[in-house]
Design an enzyme around this catalytic site. Structure first.
Site, mmCIF file in Angstrom:
data_model
loop_
_atom_site.group_PDB
_atom_site.id
_atom_site.type_symbol
_atom_site.label_atom_id
_atom_site.label_comp_id
_atom_site.label_asym_id
_atom_site.label_seq_id
_atom_site.Cartn_x
_atom_site.Cartn_y
_atom_site.Cartn_z
ATOM 1 N N ASP A 11 70.927 82.972 6.918
ATOM 2 C CA ASP A 11 69.959 81.892 6.635
ATOM 3 C C ASP A 11 68.798 82.042 7.614
ATOM 4 O O ASP A 11 68.867 82.821 8.571
ATOM 5 C CB ASP A 11 70.642 80.523 6.798
ATOM 6 C CG ASP A 11 69.722 79.350 6.444
ATOM 7 O OD1 ASP A 11 68.830 79.521 5.581
ATOM 8 O OD2 ASP A 11 69.878 78.260 7.033
ATOM 9 N N SER A 12 67.763 81.268 7.387
ATOM 10 C CA SER A 12 66.644 81.253 8.341
ATOM 11 C C SER A 12 67.059 80.558 9.639
ATOM 12 O O SER A 12 66.535 80.836 10.708
ATOM 13 C CB SER A 12 65.469 80.494 7.725
ATOM 14 O OG SER A 12 65.893 79.186 7.368
ATOM 15 N N CYS A 75 70.873 80.571 1.776
ATOM 16 C CA CYS A 75 69.535 79.991 1.876
ATOM 17 C C CYS A 75 68.931 79.986 0.479
ATOM 18 O O CYS A 75 68.791 81.053 -0.135
ATOM 19 C CB CYS A 75 68.694 80.837 2.827
ATOM 20 S SG CYS A 75 66.971 80.344 2.923
ATOM 21 N N GLU A 153 68.292 70.817 11.841
ATOM 22 C CA GLU A 153 68.370 71.671 13.049
ATOM 23 C C GLU A 153 68.546 70.785 14.287
ATOM 24 O O GLU A 153 69.357 71.062 15.157
ATOM 25 C CB GLU A 153 67.091 72.509 13.197
ATOM 26 C CG GLU A 153 66.895 73.578 12.137
ATOM 27 C CD GLU A 153 67.583 74.911 12.446
ATOM 28 O OE1 GLU A 153 67.737 75.253 13.623
ATOM 29 O OE2 GLU A 153 67.967 75.599 11.473
ATOM 30 N N CYS A 189 68.686 72.974 -0.496
ATOM 31 C CA CYS A 189 68.418 73.703 0.742
ATOM 32 C C CYS A 189 69.705 73.595 1.542
ATOM 33 O O CYS A 189 70.269 72.498 1.639
ATOM 34 C CB CYS A 189 67.261 73.055 1.493
ATOM 35 S SG CYS A 189 67.080 73.650 3.191
ATOM 36 N N HIS A 191 70.332 73.531 4.542
ATOM 37 C CA HIS A 191 70.295 72.629 5.699
ATOM 38 C C HIS A 191 70.717 71.203 5.318
ATOM 39 O O HIS A 191 71.226 70.457 6.155
ATOM 40 C CB HIS A 191 68.873 72.561 6.283
ATOM 41 C CG HIS A 191 68.539 73.701 7.191
ATOM 42 N ND1 HIS A 191 68.224 74.948 6.719
ATOM 43 C CD2 HIS A 191 68.464 73.775 8.542
ATOM 44 C CE1 HIS A 191 67.961 75.747 7.753
ATOM 45 N NE2 HIS A 191 68.094 75.054 8.867
HETATM 46 N N1 DGL Z 1 68.102 76.767 4.616
HETATM 47 C C1 DGL Z 1 67.011 77.242 3.850
HETATM 48 C C2 DGL Z 1 67.194 76.956 2.367
HETATM 49 O O1 DGL Z 1 68.316 76.821 1.911
HETATM 50 C C3 DGL Z 1 65.594 76.942 4.222
HETATM 51 C C4 DGL Z 1 65.176 76.396 5.530
HETATM 52 C C5 DGL Z 1 63.817 76.880 5.947
HETATM 53 O O2 DGL Z 1 62.791 76.283 5.562
HETATM 54 O O3 DGL Z 1 63.783 77.912 6.625
HETATM 55 O O4 DGL Z 1 66.262 76.905 1.621
#
Ligand code: DGL
Length: 264
Positions: A11-12, A75, A153, A189, A191
């Site tokens: 993931d990012s 992600c 985060e 997302c 997150h």
């Molecule tokens: N966790 C990432 C997703 O599922 C994106 C978070 C980011 O903006 O880097 O899209």
């Protein structure tokens, strides 16, 4: 016995931990490398071209370094933009993460669904295709939030948010068009499942939150069904590409079994 090759979860940032949590339930002793592109974070505010240029190249490097049995792109932003390119570039099973519009459509009674993702994800043609294929009889309302990614985060680092933040973000979705009729919200997302409780508490009415993480875990289990895993879980690795102080993440990552931190 030969050393088991790890699952590489990418993931990012820390969003992919919501996917790792589900994978751990099905494959508790699979060796894990969790890779966060902290130097490229956030992806959600980048152009598709930037994400498309970055992700396949980085995963190529990580595949060489860790020799994974399988990669999970945990992600939505990276998957909806670069999944095909990664699959074409690497000779490995790649599991992607795409917005859970199909289960949300199966659940919604009002036939109005919200899709909460990053700004980059919600405009992807991939999302148009999912909506057309699985939710043709629903109104699908999309909302992008970079702030919610930052809140997830921050939560993991143990920081408390500004009290009104979650309600304000949800209102951005619920106040759009027919938004007052939304009964089901896709957490598009990775997150966002990390802050699902906070979203549910801030919601002005009961909403069903849906993500695809359990399905990703089942798919991972199926694709690795012929592999032999170690008897007991080993030390998991968290790999960061740089750009951040990893210290605040150390204890929470250990809770996910990731006790070794590495840099690219
Ligand atoms: N966790 C990432 C997703 O599922 C994106 C978070 C980011 O903006 O880097 O899209």
């Amino acid at each position: 016995m030969e050393r088991a090759r790890p699952l590489l979860i990418f993931d990012s940032g820390v969003g992919g931990l919501s996917v790792l949590r589900e994978i751990r339930m099905l494959l508790p002793s699979a060796p894990i490398v969790y890779a966060a592109d902290s130097a490229g974070f956030p992806y959600g505010t980048k152009s598709p071209a930037e994400v498309a240029a970055r992700v396949p190249a980085l995963l190529g490097r990580l595949a060489e370094r860790y020799d994974p049995a399988l990669i999970v792109i945990a992600c939505n932003t990276a998957s909806t933009i670069a999944l095909d390119a990664v699959r074409a570039a690497l000779d490995l099973p790649i599991v992607g993460t795409v917005p859970a519009i199909k289960p949300a459509a199966a659940l919604s009674k009002t036939r109005v669904i919200g899709v909460l993702g990053t700004a980059a994800t919600i405009v992807q043609p991939y999302v148009d295709r999912l909506a057309a294929e699985f939710a043709a009889d629903c109104t699908v309302i999309r909302h992008g939030s970079a702030e919610l990614v930052e809140l997830a985060e921050a939560k993991l680092r143990g920081e408390a948010p500004e009290p009104a933040a979650y309600a304000r973000i949800l209102d951005g979705l619920l106040s759009k068009g027919e938004g007052e009729r939304i009964d089901t919200v896709v957490l598009a997302c990775t997150h966002f499942p990390l802050v699902e409780e906070e979203l549910a508490t801030a919601a002005p009415r009961p909403l069903a939150f849906v993500d695809g993480n359990a399905g990703i875990a089942r798919r991972t289990q199926w694709l690795t069904r012929d592999l032999a895993w170690p008897e007991a879980a080993q030390e998991g690795i968290a790999m960061f590409t740089g750009g951040i102080d990893t210290e605040p993440y150390r204890a929470p990552l250990a809770d996910f079994g990731l006790t070794r931190i590495e840099k690219l």
